[in-house]
Design a protein around this motif. Structure first.
Motif, PDB file in Angstrom:
ATOM      1  N   THR A 392      42.022  40.709  28.560  1.00 27.63           N
ATOM      2  CA  THR A 392      42.771  40.978  29.655  1.00 27.63           C
ATOM      3  C   THR A 392      44.215  40.811  29.808  1.00 27.63           C
ATOM      4  N   ASN A 393      44.545  41.177  28.372  1.00 23.48           N
ATOM      5  CA  ASN A 393      46.134  41.346  28.333  1.00 23.48           C
ATOM      6  C   ASN A 393      46.928  40.093  29.095  1.00 23.48           C
ATOM      7  N   SER A 394      46.473  38.614  28.521  1.00 23.75           N
ATOM      8  CA  SER A 394      47.069  37.814  28.992  1.00 23.75           C
ATOM      9  C   SER A 394      47.364  36.711  27.919  1.00 23.75           C
ATOM     10  N   ILE A 395      48.188  35.718  28.151  1.00 23.89           N
ATOM     11  CA  ILE A 395      48.611  34.695  27.191  1.00 23.89           C
ATOM     12  C   ILE A 395      48.662  33.520  27.865  1.00 23.89           C
ATOM     13  N   ILE A 396      48.003  32.290  27.215  1.00 20.85           N
ATOM     14  CA  ILE A 396      47.734  31.003  27.502  1.00 20.85           C
ATOM     15  C   ILE A 396      48.813  30.052  26.907  1.00 20.85           C
ATOM     16  N   LEU A 427      42.266  37.601  38.225  1.00 20.33           N
ATOM     17  CA  LEU A 427      41.757  36.272  37.781  1.00 20.33           C
ATOM     18  C   LEU A 427      40.091  36.159  37.689  1.00 20.33           C
ATOM     19  N   SER A 428      39.764  36.912  38.707  1.00 18.25           N
ATOM     20  CA  SER A 428      38.248  37.020  38.731  1.00 18.25           C
ATOM     21  C   SER A 428      37.597  37.677  37.418  1.00 18.25           C
ATOM     22  N   HIS A 429      38.470  38.918  36.926  1.00 22.63           N
ATOM     23  CA  HIS A 429      37.980  39.520  35.830  1.00 22.63           C
ATOM     24  C   HIS A 429      37.989  38.313  34.737  1.00 22.63           C
ATOM     25  N   THR A 433      34.871  37.479  32.250  1.00 22.23           N
ATOM     26  CA  THR A 433      35.060  37.588  30.710  1.00 22.23           C
ATOM     27  C   THR A 433      34.975  36.479  30.101  1.00 22.23           C
ATOM     28  N   LEU A 434      35.703  35.220  30.455  1.00 19.65           N
ATOM     29  CA  LEU A 434      35.480  34.241  29.724  1.00 19.65           C
ATOM     30  C   LEU A 434      34.144  33.597  29.656  1.00 19.65           C
ATOM     31  N   VAL A 459      35.098  27.605  37.363  1.00 20.04           N
ATOM     32  CA  VAL A 459      35.980  27.364  38.487  1.00 20.04           C
ATOM     33  C   VAL A 459      37.399  27.492  37.544  1.00 20.04           C
ATOM     34  N   ILE A 460      38.364  28.291  38.023  1.00 20.93           N
ATOM     35  CA  ILE A 460      39.745  28.252  37.251  1.00 20.93           C
ATOM     36  C   ILE A 460      40.819  28.203  38.146  1.00 20.93           C
TER      37      ILE A 460
END
Length: 501
Positions: A392-396, A427-429, A433-434, A459-460
């Motif tokens: 998702t090209n994101s960073i936590i 965020l739904s994607h 995915t998670l 739930v995120i």
């Protein structure tokens, strides 16, 4: 002088690597010789007399006589040791105690740190860590500059004339000369108690030094490095420290942070994982670019293991190292030269190799979600989040998760609070995915998710910036070895964080 130093370093490294290779070839003998020596040495202590150490000759006798214990079992004895009593768990008087509040209980733990454990475990493992690194990188120039250590706070326990603090601070306070010579910041700064003031001081103190090694918990090192960039108005760390070569990290999983670290540099940096706790220095990464850890077998620690499927049973099956199996989760049990006998550390590990014995840390015995029989452990969460971020090209930055309990007609769920450095576009994607990654990693989770009967989709909540830092600050857990709780089988942390989200 440099040639002489290089010659002496080379001589020492070769000697120690040869010893490590010998241990790798004779692991079972080394471990059983070690526990025999420890039993003989501690036979006249109160604990040794109670359990008949003088008569113990074989591992079978040791395992049958001495019960498995946790901190609460030993707390009364440790309390007496802190009040100055000698020869209780280990011969002599203990001056130092590593204080740890943990992440699941506010009650403080005071783990004894004897001179034996300090020198024959922690410092010895530190030497091995450097020996292995230099052996793997023979052209290294790390000793031509400084090593920056990011430790905790230090306090004097005045009532009993003993000292307590984060383990890192105890080790800094007592560093041998060879380590102190290359280490920064100065002890006075490294042992400051107020974290934010110390962080600011270290940034100013070290920014103009020739730093080549970083040591610390990766989450706190990341905060420090970002402060450093801000202070010096730079985009990349090697603009400040061009000779930085290696980061030795431990304490928490590196997986959620790797993308953030890589963004800090525009040149190659070596990352080496270590497994050090208040109870001992257990393992080091011995291979380049492979995070699996070589179990240290001659550092004053005798290892035993509880299969996790039996951990919560009243009868716990405990096995020695020669009986372990690959890729199976075990709770770690140690007997140490600090007087911890058959002590449950609280970490779970699995063996990735049996020759030599290499491990990966899979989680904590009390850091999991199993409210619905899904048995989600930290290792599942870390891998799933890492894969999800890539897709998702994101960073936590940070995260935690806990259960939403089944209520009336509503099925349960896992509730996540995630602080992003780079938000996913959808965020739904990200959630889906998670969810799918967790299903692929954990068949129990997949079964419970079937048709949403037991578990509905996760739930995120997207956390505001610095939520977890503020939470740690509010609970006086800034710095050192304090960690954000990752998974919990109750709603204690989730509800606390949601109040300030």
């Amino acid at each position: 002088m440099k040639y002489l130093s290089g010659y002496l370093t080379s001589f020492f490294i070769k000697k120690r690597i040869k010893k490590i290779e010998y241990i790798i070839q004779n692991p079972i003998d080394i471990q059983h010789q070690l526990i025999h020596k420890m039993i003989v040495y501690a036979r006249d202590t109160e604990f040794g007399k109670k359990y008949g150490f003088k008569d113990i000759k074989k591992y079978k006798q040791f395992s049958e006589r001495i019960p498995i214990c946790n901190y609460m079992d030993l707390k009364p004895l440790i309390g007496r040791i802190r009040r100055g009593e000698k020869n209780v768990l280990w011969p002599g008087k203990v001056k130092w105690f590593a204080k740890s509040s943990g992440t699941t209980n506010t009650r403080s733990k005071y783990i004894p740190v004897t001179l034996f454990s300090m020198h024959d475990c922690h410092y010895k493992a530190g030497k091995d860590m450097l020996s292995i690194y230099i052996h793997n990188h023979p052209k290294t120039k790390i000793f031509f500059g400084k090593a920056l250590r990011l430790g905790g706070s230090h306090k004097l326990c005045r009532n009993y004339n003993t000292f307590y603090g984060d383990l890192s601070s105890i080790l800094i306070k007592n560093l041998p000369f060879w380590a102190e010579y290359i280490s920064i910041p100065r002890k006075k700064i490294a042992l400051m108690s107020e974290w934010e003031k110390k962080l600011e001081t270290i940034v100013k103190e070290t920014g103009h030094k020739d730093v080549r090694i970083l040591l610390g918990v990766c989450s706190w090192l990341l905060i420090f490095l970002n402060r450093l960039l801000s202070e010096f108005h730079k985009r990349k760390i090697n603009e400040i420290w061009p000779n930085l070569e290696v980061i030795f990290h431990g304490g928490v999983s590196f997986k959620p942070y790797i993308k953030q670290y890589n963004e800090l540099f525009n040149q190659h940096i070596n990352y080496y994982n270590v497994y050090s706790a208040s109870e001992g220095f257990f393992a080091v990464q011995d291979q380049r670019n492979v995070e699996d850890l070589l179990l240290l077998l001659d550092h004053g620690i005798f290892y035993e293991f509880i299969p996790m499927e039996l951990f919560h049973n009243s009868y716990k099956k405990v096995i020695p190292i020669e009986e372990v199996e690959l890729n199976k989760n075990y709770a770690l049990v140690v007997s140490t030269n600090a007087g911890l006998w058959r002590y449950i550390v609280g970490d779970t590990i699995r063996f990735t190799s049996l020759s030599p014995y290499r491990i990966s840390i899979s989680g904590r015995t009390n850091h999991y979600i199993n409210s619905f029989g899904e048995e989600l452990i930290m290792e599942n969460a870390e891998i799933a989040l890492n894969r999800t971020c890539m897709k998702t090209n994101s960073i936590i930055r940070e995260y935690t998760a806990g259960p939403i309990y089944i209520k009336k007609k509503n099925s349960g769920a896992h509730e996540w609070i995630i602080e992003f450095k780079k938000n996913p576009k959808n965020l739904s994607h990200f959630r889906d995915t998670l969810d799918n990654e967790l299903k692929s990693l954990n068949s129990d989770y997949e079964i419970k998710r079937y048709k949403n009967i037991v578990l509905r989709p996760p739930v995120i909540h997207v956390a505001r910036k610095d939520l977890f830092y503020d939470w740690l600050k509010m609970h006086r857990k800034l710095g050192g070895q304090n960690k954000v709780p990752r998974l919990s089988n109750d709603r204690k942390y989730i509800d606390s964080l949601l109040k300030i989200k």
